[in-house]
Design an enzyme around this catalytic site. Structure first.
Site, PDB file in Angstrom:
ATOM      1  CG  ASP A 309      41.514  43.989  35.238  1.00 55.39           C
ATOM      2  OD1 ASP A 309      42.151  44.206  36.277  1.00 55.39           O
ATOM      3  OD2 ASP A 309      40.394  44.463  35.018  1.00 55.39           O
ATOM      4  NE  ARG A 498      35.326  41.180  47.954  1.00 54.49           N
ATOM      5  CZ  ARG A 498      36.143  42.054  47.361  1.00 54.49           C
ATOM      6  NH1 ARG A 498      36.921  41.655  46.368  1.00 54.49           N
ATOM      7  NH2 ARG A 498      36.185  43.312  47.735  1.00 54.49           N
TER       8      ARG A 498
END
Length: 1004
Positions: A309, A498
């Site tokens: 994950d 980001r």
């Protein structure tokens, strides 16, 4: 019993964990009052009250909250891995039902679809009966449904209507049914046991046939063998069965039954070392590593594919503002201040608060207004109590990016105080401002952006927009310097940050009134609401003026890059499976080192049907074949995977194997498990491992051959469903490369050694059958056979299975490629099994015929001139076997400590002492009828020839072992030198020291 106790202990631990979850207290409206019940007692139709920071106990429709607008905030980290707060709303007709009295008066009927596993889809309706006898029907959607395992945040309490409970909840439907897991060693061991059992049956059947043939010959007739007490056997079914079982019993020790007991204890105690490893203890969370099962220890050393994950596993979920680009200029935050990056000298200049340019101030104000942040105070005081600096506020955001941006604005002097009466309260460089919020255009994955429409004190209408560069840049007007912006975006992407693009649009009063009417009509529509809103959003979010770009860092967990590099060197392919957005997942993959800049990205995303998906998959296959010399990163999303699974799963697995690494985004929990299953069943049946920290990872953890849970911030479901639990992703390196290798090497050697030592001992019975007229007479006394595996040879191999370290710990961590030596169950391959079996056969030949050769002379060497009997012969053969098999294990041992020395000493001491006592004393008949052995041990081992024979036989027996060990050591040294030379040849110019041996081979 040993296996039963170990398995029972592990089951009790799991039962306690399950009981904790099912026994949690919940508040349910029953009989007109709030009652406290266990979560397992909730029924469909119950009205459930959930308080702040508590988990939602079932899937329920939101009726009301402590917010008069019926709004609540939920974190779904346990469902999709996203730790940001999401906003849910109740329908207007139930918002006032926020107390017991109003709930008791409410009459409503909720209808919904059958339970499904889709976390993002829900269709239902609720019929509310009014006091006047009428009824109001309202549609229900995902925004009204609170899912089990999510957690209530920033809201005092909510009331909900339970619609799915127990196994019908969406999170439960995404869980895989737990399956029994077996290690590769167990499976291979069972195959070997079956092979030895078949051999035993065939051997017994052949020996029975030979015996009947033997006694059919005239020379062996009973009249010629009058000295035998029994006549020749009759050829009938009962006699044949008896003879067959006699040979089976004679050689049944070929099957090492005690192996199961020893192996179970070795695994159980060995798993404790996993928990006791202080280097896998996290002091910040006070979490040690845990082995929740001991059955799969050795599988940690066989992993070929690791599925991980992202959120909470690779990252810390801690977003930090780093850079921004405004009007073509780059800015960087440092020590809470905004610095201008000059670019020429690589330095930055401080920008003071009162020196903000108009463009910088507009950018920061836009960031402080365009969001869905909810304000709370850290000191617990009411949020309406203002903080001039803003540092008393605890900002709660739907998106972690928004939280990072609003906190950065606070540090730069733009303090957001919250939303009061639909006014956005802001302080700009000490000046209080208020902006009326007319509309919120929420983020959706199609538009990839969000916007707000505000009005300032002067009546100026502004559309403020932020989102992904791929979405917003298409909507800006022609006046923007897109080349510079694109260059800055590329620079930030290379840093793994980001990015968000910020843009605005000034609306005239006429335009605002037009869009206001369109938005209001779309929001009030009962049918096709989403489609209508999307059309209006497209109309409003056009002709934007570009302000700039922000760059945010999602803080990685410590040593994530180093761990991923080490796993790749170990030959483990790492896949990232996440429910996060594509852009976010890609950025994190670069920053974590899962992707690197030289990789070629190939995408299987945004496919609309199975045919389109199949064509794209075929195209990707050609790309990988035509550019096999390059490294490729395959990116796919959940929608495309749905089409792949329909008919192309085998081809998909083949394409993925050829890719260097794989990233799967927007994955549901069930899809994660499906991906793991596809690769687990692909060609070669590779060993898979899955690691995650949330309930959305449970399915893939259960599906993988080895499941690892991280005890992080997303609940305990992943840990409870895993086989092993660790606190940090970086501990995975030690868990696999160190503990995994040790577990596998110890267990594989233990299994091979048990088969070997039983072959070396019991095959002598087969040889002796040829000398005993096929009579099934045993060469060894029952006492020796019983304690051979129980005490005489069990302790050293048991200690070996616990403490052996064939390679130093530092070497295993420093050189991850050593992990490749044991992949594909290398130490239990057919070749290794044959080698160990042949060595056992060789040793049995040396023992039996070596002693036979010694005793074939006319004189035994005894002082009284007596000849040795059958059990004297067997005692010498057995002693040679005991000494040899223990010395062989000494040759295999690389890690010597006082425990290993003591185990060998105890093994020899117990054998000689117990045999002396057994053969000296006269035992009662019900204990043993060993009159034939009285004085045997002392008599036999008082003969010097016997000791010389033992010495010679042990040396002869171990010669092949020494040869094999020398060959293996030479090969391993050569491989080590080659790796060292490869490191030297690829290292930059510097002073490097290598061994003389390696230098000589390099020069040659």
């Amino acid at each position: 019993m040993a296996c039963l106790c170990c398995q029972g202990y592990e089951d009790v631990l799991r039962h306690r964990t399950d009981a904790d979850v099912n026994s949690r207290h919940v508040h349910v409206l029953r009989g007109g009052v709030i009652e406290t019940l266990h979560s397992r007692d909730i029924q469909v139709g119950d009205i459930v009250q959930v308080h702040k920071n508590h988990a939602i106990p079932c899937d329920m429709i939101l009726l009301s909250s402590d917010n008069e607008d019926g709004i609540c905030y939920i974190t779904t980290a346990n469902l999709d891995g996203e730790t940001n707060n999401k906003r849910f709303t109740s329908i207007s007709e139930t918002r006032r039902c926020d107390n017991v009295a109003s709930l008791n008066e409410m009459r409503a009927l909720a209808e919904c679809e059958e339970p499904t596993a889709d976390l993002y889809r829900f269709v239902g309706r609720i019929t509310i009966h009014t006091p006047g006898g009428g009824a109001v029907v309202k549609p229900l959607g995902p925004e009204n449904l609170l899912l089990r395992s999510s957690r209530l945040k920033n809201t005092g309490f909510v009331f909900g209507f339970a619609i799915y409970t127990g196994q019908d909840t969406k999170i439960s439907l995404n869980f895989m049914t737990g399956k029994a897991k077996f290690s590769r060693i167990e499976k291979r061991m069972n195959m070997y046991l079956l092979a030895f059992l078949v051999f035993l049956v065939l051997y017994s059947a052949i020996w029975v046939g030979l015996k009947y043939n033997f006694y059919q010959q005239p020379v062996h007739h009973h009249s010629r063998m009058w000295y035998l007490p029994y006549p020749e056997p009759d050829l009938n079914v009962l006699e044949v069965v008896e003879e067959f079982l006699s040979f089976m019993v004679l050689s049944n020790y070929l099957i090492p039954i005690s192996l199961y007991v020893t192996l179970e204890l070795q695994k159980f105690l060995g798993s404790k070392f996993f928990q006791w490893d202080v280097k896998m203890y996290d002091p910040f969370t006070n979490q040690p590593a845990k082995a929740l099962t001991s059955d799969l220890n050795e599988e940690l050393g066989q992993v070929q594919y690791l599925f991980t994950d992202k959120t909470g596993t690779l990252t810390e979920n801690n977003m930090v503002f780093r850079y921004c680009s405004i009007n073509g200029q780059k800015y960087e935050e440092c020590i809470g201040r905004l610095f201008l990056c000059t670019g020429q000298s690589g330095s930055s200049e401080p920008l003071l608060l009162d020196s903000y340019s108009e463009e910088v101030e507009e950018m920061l104000v836009t960031l402080a207004l365009c969001h869905t942040v909810h304000v709370e105070r850290k000191d617990g005081l009411p949020a309406s109590l203002r903080s001039e600096t803003g540092f008393d506020y605890d900002y709660q955001a739907i998106s972690p990016d928004e939280k990072a941006l609003i906190e950065a604005c606070r540090r730069f002097g733009m303090v957001f105080h919250g939303l009061r009466d639909n006014y956005l309260d802001l302080t700009v460089r000490g000046e209080d401002r208020q902006y009326y919020l007319h509309h919120l255009l929420e983020f959706d994955p199609v538009r990839k952006c969000m916007s707000v429409i505000t009005e300032d004190a002067k009546g100026k209408y502004m559309l403020l927009c932020k989102g992904a560069d791929s979405a917003v840049l298409e909507k800006v007007n022609d006046g923007a310097d897109l080349d510079t912006v694109d260059c800055h975006l590329t620079d930030y992407a290379k840093l793994g940050l980001r990015t968000l693009v910020i843009a605005t649009r000034e609306l005239s009063a006429t335009e605002f009134q037009k869009y206001d009417r369109m938005l209001t009509d779309a929001k009030n529509a009962l049918a096709n609401r989403d489609e209508l809103l999307a059309e209006v959003y497209d109309c409003v979010e056009t002709d934007l003026t570009l302000l700039g770009v922000t760059a945010i860092e999602d803080t990685l967990q410590p040593e994530v890059k180093e761990t991923l590099v080490a796993l790749r060197k170990a030959g483990i392919k790492v896949w990232v499976l996440t429910g996060d957005k594509e852009e976010t997942a890609i950025n994190i993959s670069y920053s974590a080192g899962h992707f690197h800049p030289n990789m070629t990205e190939v995408r299987l995303t945004k496919q609309h049907n199975a045919k389109e998906c199949e064509d794209r998959l075929m195209e990707i296959s050609h790309i990988l074949d035509d550019n096999a010399h390059k490294t490729h990163a395959l990116i796919l999303d959940g929608i495309s995977l749905t089409y792949v699974l329909e008919s192309q799963s085998t081809f998909f697995a083949d394409v993925c194997r050829r890719a260097t690494t794989v990233l799967c985004c927007r994955m549901s929990p069930l899809q994660k498990s499906q991906v793991v299953r596809i690769m687990k069943r692909s060609q070669g049946r590779p060993t898979t491992a899955a690691i995650g920290d949330g309930a959305n990872d449970v399915s893939m953890i259960q599906e993988a051959d080895v499941g690892l849970g991280i005890a992080g911030n997303e609940g305990r479901q992943a840990v409870m469903s895993s086989d092993y639990a660790i606190a940090r992703f970086c501990f995975l390196q030690r868990a696999l490369l160190l503990h995994g290798q040790y577990y596998y090497q110890r267990t594989a050697t233990l299994v091979q050694y048990f088969f070997y030592k039983n072959v070396a001992m019991i095959i002598a019975e087969v040889y002796f059958t040829l000398f005993s007229a096929l009579s099934a007479q045993s060469l060894f006394d029952g006492f020796l056979l019983i304690f051979y595996n129980m005490t005489f040879t069990s302790l050293p191999i048991f200690m070996y299975g616990l403490f052996e370290q064939n390679t130093p710990q530092d070497d295993l961590i420093r050189d991850p490629s050593l992990y490749k030596r044991i992949r594909n169950n290398a130490l239990l391959s057919a070749g290794e099994c044959i080698k160990w079996t042949l060595l056992g056969l060789w040793h049995s030949v040396v023992f039996f015929y070596g002693v036979w050769f010694m005793l074939s002379s006319s004189h035994s060497g005894a002082y009284d001139g007596q000849m040795m009997g059958i059990y004297d012969y067997g005692l010498i053969v057995f002693t040679a076997c005991i000494i040899t098999v223990n010395i062989k294990l000494m040759l295999k041992t690389r890690y010597w400590n006082i425990i290993m020395f003591g185990s060998f000493f105890i093994s020899f001491a117990v054998y000689f002492a117990s045999t002396v006592v057994y053969t000296i004393l006269v035992w009662p008949e019900f204990v043993s009828s060993q009159s034939h052995l009285i004085g045997s041990f002392v008599r036999v081992f008082s003969i010097p020839t016997v000791w010389l024979t033992l010495l010679v036989l042990v040396v002869i027996a171990l010669i092949p072992d020494l040869i094999f060990d020398i060959i293996t050591a030479t090969r391993l040294q050569r491989e080590t030198d080659e790796r060292q030379l490869q490191t030297v040849s690829t290292a930059p110019s510097c002073c490097i020291f290598v061994s003389d041996h390696a230098r000589a081979k390099w020069n040659s």
